[in-house]
Design an enzyme around this catalytic site. Structure first.
Site, PDB file in Angstrom:
ATOM      1  N   GLY A   1       0.825  -1.196   0.000  1.00  0.00           N
ATOM      2  CA  GLY A   1       0.000   0.000   0.000  1.00  0.00           C
ATOM      3  C   GLY A   1       0.860   1.248   0.000  1.00  0.00           C
TER       4      GLY A   1
ATOM      5  CB  THR B   1       1.436   4.476   4.643  1.00  0.00           C
ATOM      6  OG1 THR B   1       0.160   3.889   4.934  1.00  0.00           O
ATOM      7  CG2 THR B   1       1.242   5.873   4.079  1.00  0.00           C
TER       8      THR B   1
ATOM      9  CG  ASP C   1      -6.673  -3.419  -3.948  1.00  0.00           C
ATOM     10  OD1 ASP C   1      -6.704  -3.182  -5.175  1.00  0.00           O
ATOM     11  OD2 ASP C   1      -7.116  -2.605  -3.103  1.00  0.00           O
ATOM     12  NE  ARG C   2     -12.552  -3.172  -7.360  1.00  0.00           N
ATOM     13  CZ  ARG C   2     -13.301  -2.659  -8.347  1.00  0.00           C
ATOM     14  NH1 ARG C   2     -12.825  -1.671  -9.100  1.00  0.00           N
ATOM     15  NH2 ARG C   2     -14.512  -3.135  -8.564  1.00  0.00           N
TER      16      ARG C   2
ATOM     17  CG  ASP D   1     -10.028  -4.548   1.222  1.00  0.00           C
ATOM     18  OD1 ASP D   1      -9.938  -4.047   2.366  1.00  0.00           O
ATOM     19  OD2 ASP D   1      -9.046  -4.942   0.585  1.00  0.00           O
TER      20      ASP D   1
ATOM     21  CB  THR E   1      -7.787   4.020   2.238  1.00  0.00           C
ATOM     22  OG1 THR E   1      -6.625   3.714   3.015  1.00  0.00           O
ATOM     23  CG2 THR E   1      -7.821   5.507   1.959  1.00  0.00           C
TER      24      THR E   1
ATOM     25  CB  THR F   1     -20.869  18.146  17.182  1.00  0.00           C
ATOM     26  OG1 THR F   1     -21.783  19.221  17.412  1.00  0.00           O
ATOM     27  CG2 THR F   1     -20.382  18.221  15.738  1.00  0.00           C
TER      28      THR F   1
END
Length: 245
Positions: free
Chosen positions: A13, A15, A99-100, A120, A123, A175
């Site tokens: 990925g 990071t 990844d998909r 998945d 992010t 909030t």
């Protein structure tokens, strides 16, 4: 003495990189490290010496990292257009994230003969469908938890950035808890909607969740949903095996 060599599989990925060692079909161990960190990879491997390496990346190309991997073992870069155990009906396979494809392959391996939906939750949230006949159909992409929280903070003057709450109530009392509810239950209802509609289109469909938030939402969805933290790595390894390198 093991006669079956080890395969090192890397899910790279922007990071973080997820790593796994496989011996034959069996996952020996897995770990997470900073992407491009050769020292961390060396520590992960320890005394083990893989016979080959397969990696799939959703990050920008890194020729130095790939060259480093090739000093360890023969290395194979997998992509969304790679030959795989499922046939593809995707209109633009060269743009498909590896990844998909790996999630679709991994989920189909868990449920041969049945249609599957791999979700998945990272992010972004990706939805990927494979028919009972083993044809990858495509899917959908939407913002993940952190992206939703950051968007509401970034595009408003007064909304704070909220972190995921361990126990999110449907009705927020201030909030922050209202934002947390919107993020959490917005995703829950999105998941329920996709699963409901796709189950009508693909009777007998199995659903597998993975990614950093996979277990959280598998619990929220409750019955009939499977969580598999190593689904992408399992799928990448299945693609490697399919190619017969």
């Amino acid at each position: 003495m093991h006669t079956i060599p080890l395969d090192l599989v890397l899910d790279v990925g922007n990071t973080r990189t997820k790593a796994a060692l496989f011996r034959g079909q069996r996952l020996v161990r897995a770990g997470v490290m900073r992407s491009g960190d050769g020292g961390a990879l060396k520590e992960f491997l320890g005394e083990d010496h893989p016979g080959r390496i397969a990696f799939g990346s959703v990050a920008a190309p890194d020729p130095k990292w790939e060259a480093h991997l090739r000093t360890i073992a023969p290395t194979f870069l997998l992509s969304g257009g790679s030959s795989a155990p499922v046939r593809s009906a995707y209109a633009t396979p060269l743009t498909l994230g590896v990844d998909r494809l790996a999630n679709a392959v991994g989920a189909k391996g868990m449920f041969p003969g049945r249609p599957v939906l791999a979700i998945d939750l990272g992010t972004c949230i990706t939805y990927d469908v494979v028919s009972a006949e083993g044809v990858y159909q495509g899917g959908a992409i939407s913002p993940g938890m952190t992206m939703r929280s950051r968007a509401m903070n970034a595009y408003s003057a007064r909304l704070p950035l909220v972190a995921a709450l361990a126990d999110t109530a449907l009705i927020g009392v201030d909030t922050e808890t209202s934002l947390a509810s919107g993020v959490h239950f917005g995703i829950v209802h999105e998941l329920q909607g996709y699963i409901h509609h796709l189950a009508h289109q693909y009777p007998g469909m199995a659903v597998v969740l993975t990614g950093g938030d996979g277990l959280r939402f598998a619990r929220a969805l409750k019955s009939g949903i499977f969580a598999h933290p190593f689904l992408t790595l399992e799928g990448l390894h299945a693609i490697l095996l399919h190619q017969g390198h």
